[in-house]
Design an enzyme around this catalytic site. Structure first.
Site, PDB file in Angstrom:
ATOM      1  N   THR A  29       0.153 110.731  13.007  1.00 56.60           N
ATOM      2  CA  THR A  29      -0.527 111.829  12.289  1.00 56.60           C
ATOM      3  C   THR A  29      -1.977 111.964  12.771  1.00 56.60           C
ATOM      4  O   THR A  29      -2.530 113.061  12.763  1.00 56.60           O
ATOM      5  CB  THR A  29      -0.493 111.631  10.755  1.00 56.60           C
ATOM      6  OG1 THR A  29      -0.977 110.326  10.451  1.00 56.60           O
ATOM      7  CG2 THR A  29       0.898 111.811  10.192  1.00 56.60           C
ATOM      8  N   PHE A  36       6.777 113.437   7.879  1.00 50.67           N
ATOM      9  CA  PHE A  36       7.869 114.163   7.240  1.00 50.67           C
ATOM     10  C   PHE A  36       7.625 114.416   5.756  1.00 50.67           C
ATOM     11  O   PHE A  36       7.808 115.512   5.266  1.00 50.67           O
ATOM     12  CB  PHE A  36       9.191 113.394   7.417  1.00 50.67           C
ATOM     13  CG  PHE A  36       9.673 113.418   8.831  1.00 50.67           C
ATOM     14  CD1 PHE A  36      10.551 114.401   9.259  1.00 50.67           C
ATOM     15  CD2 PHE A  36       9.245 112.484   9.751  1.00 50.67           C
ATOM     16  CE1 PHE A  36      10.994 114.451  10.573  1.00 50.67           C
ATOM     17  CE2 PHE A  36       9.667 112.511  11.065  1.00 50.67           C
ATOM     18  CZ  PHE A  36      10.545 113.502  11.479  1.00 50.67           C
ATOM     19  N   HIS A 124      14.498 105.696  17.156  1.00 48.58           N
ATOM     20  CA  HIS A 124      15.055 107.048  16.999  1.00 48.58           C
ATOM     21  C   HIS A 124      15.073 107.852  18.298  1.00 48.58           C
ATOM     22  O   HIS A 124      15.244 109.064  18.281  1.00 48.58           O
ATOM     23  CB  HIS A 124      14.268 107.812  15.918  1.00 48.58           C
ATOM     24  CG  HIS A 124      14.405 107.197  14.555  1.00 48.58           C
ATOM     25  ND1 HIS A 124      13.454 107.330  13.570  1.00 48.58           N
ATOM     26  CD2 HIS A 124      15.382 106.428  14.027  1.00 48.58           C
ATOM     27  CE1 HIS A 124      13.847 106.667  12.483  1.00 48.58           C
ATOM     28  NE2 HIS A 124      15.014 106.114  12.744  1.00 48.58           N
ATOM     29  N   CYS A 135      28.433 115.915  31.505  1.00 50.87           N
ATOM     30  CA  CYS A 135      28.393 115.088  32.723  1.00 50.87           C
ATOM     31  C   CYS A 135      27.332 113.990  32.656  1.00 50.87           C
ATOM     32  O   CYS A 135      27.181 113.216  33.594  1.00 50.87           O
ATOM     33  CB  CYS A 135      28.182 115.961  33.964  1.00 50.87           C
ATOM     34  SG  CYS A 135      26.505 116.632  34.104  1.00 50.87           S
ATOM     35  N   THR A 195       4.133 103.722   7.860  1.00 48.28           N
ATOM     36  CA  THR A 195       5.482 103.952   7.341  1.00 48.28           C
ATOM     37  C   THR A 195       5.531 103.568   5.871  1.00 48.28           C
ATOM     38  O   THR A 195       4.941 102.568   5.456  1.00 48.28           O
ATOM     39  CB  THR A 195       6.552 103.171   8.145  1.00 48.28           C
ATOM     40  OG1 THR A 195       7.809 103.277   7.470  1.00 48.28           O
ATOM     41  CG2 THR A 195       6.202 101.700   8.313  1.00 48.28           C
ATOM     42  N   ASN A 218      -1.041 101.387   5.634  1.00 48.03           N
ATOM     43  CA  ASN A 218      -0.430 102.674   5.283  1.00 48.03           C
ATOM     44  C   ASN A 218      -1.334 103.360   4.264  1.00 48.03           C
ATOM     45  O   ASN A 218      -1.925 102.702   3.417  1.00 48.03           O
ATOM     46  CB  ASN A 218       0.975 102.459   4.690  1.00 48.03           C
ATOM     47  CG  ASN A 218       1.789 103.738   4.697  1.00 48.03           C
ATOM     48  OD1 ASN A 218       1.876 104.421   5.714  1.00 48.03           O
ATOM     49  ND2 ASN A 218       2.370 104.088   3.571  1.00 48.03           N
ATOM     50  N   ILE A 236      -5.014 104.045  10.111  1.00 51.06           N
ATOM     51  CA  ILE A 236      -4.441 102.995  10.977  1.00 51.06           C
ATOM     52  C   ILE A 236      -5.248 102.859  12.280  1.00 51.06           C
ATOM     53  O   ILE A 236      -5.453 101.763  12.777  1.00 51.06           O
ATOM     54  CB  ILE A 236      -2.941 103.268  11.258  1.00 51.06           C
ATOM     55  CG1 ILE A 236      -2.333 102.080  11.992  1.00 51.06           C
ATOM     56  CG2 ILE A 236      -2.711 104.563  12.006  1.00 51.06           C
ATOM     57  CD1 ILE A 236      -0.831 102.072  11.986  1.00 51.06           C
TER      58      ILE A 236
END
Length: 244
Positions: A29, A36, A124, A135, A195, A218, A236
């Site tokens: 961020t 999210f 992820h 292919c 997180t 956090n 952070i």
């Protein structure tokens, strides 16, 4: 920021050569990539889309309505101008000094690698890797973004080119999960940043840590604050920069 806590963090970083970092959306961020779930996050600001954001980023949407998926993906998930921030740079420096053994990230933006980190485990996936579903030819991000059609097609066989990112309803790569568990289990110091530690299975990784130097950074509280040796509800980038 609490200078006493910073002093303690600097001391445990100075004394350790087996640090592992586990990070989420909050790490990016500060590079102007929205997270999210916060008030300015993707889920809050994406109100006028065809479907809810969770559906737009699902395997079902990708299969049933690839045009809607790619329209959302290209406009909301790709930030080609984003640059590594102080947190990414500090972590790369700690790795260079032989202190940090691995970065485990939930982010798909490649900023850790851009900052110079070498051992990055991407839970992820990454927007920078894309492959043909037929292919299996690989393509860079530019190929997807510059595609003449909304849904990028393989120049070899015409198959759909899918980003190598884990969508909702898809499983995480067990090889990467197992490697992450191994690093966390063996870590002397585990720094967790950016997180909320509420989204599983990734959040469950923290329970494999066996040490007593858990550091949580956090903006808001997490369900694991009570277990931490040190907690910071600060930027952070500022926290990590202060220990270099």
């Amino acid at each position: 920021m609490d200078s006493e806590k910073i002093k303690k963090l600097k001391s445990i970083v100075d004394e350790s050569d087996n640090i592992v970092f586990f990070g989420g959306a909050g790490v990016s961020t500060e590079s102007n990539i929205p997270d999210f779930r916060s008030s300015t996050g993707l889920y809050t600001t994406s109100k006028n889309t065809k479907y809810p954001p969770e559906y737009m980023l699902s395997h079902t949407c990708f299969v049933r309505d690839p045009e809607a998926f790619f329209e959302f993906y290209k406009t909301k998930m790709i930030y080609p101008d984003a640059k590594p921030n102080a947190a990414h740079i500090a972590l790369a420096e700690l790795e260079k000094r032989g202190k940090l053994k691995a970065v485990i990230t939930q982010n798909i933006d490649g900023l850790h690698q851009m900052a110079g980190s070498k051992n990055v485990l991407e839970l992820h996936g990454s927007v920078y890797r894309n492959y043909c579903m037929k292919c299996h030819k690989f393509f860079p991000l530019e190929y997807v973004m510059n595609s003449p059609t909304v849904v990028p097609k393989c120049d070899n066989c015409g198959g759909i080119v899918k980003p190598d990112v884990v969508l909702y309803e898809e499983s995480l790569d067990m090889n990467i999960i197992n490697k992450s568990i191994e690093y966390i289990r063996k870590a002397d110091v585990l720094i967790v940043g950016g997180t909320s530690l509420t989204v599983y299975p990734a959040a469950g990784l923290i329970s494999y840590y066996r040490g007593n130097k858990l550091v949580l950074i956090n903006k808001t509280e997490t369900p694991y604050d009570y277990r931490a040796f040190l907690t910071f509800h600060d930027s952070i980038g500022e926290v990590l920069k202060s220990v270099i």
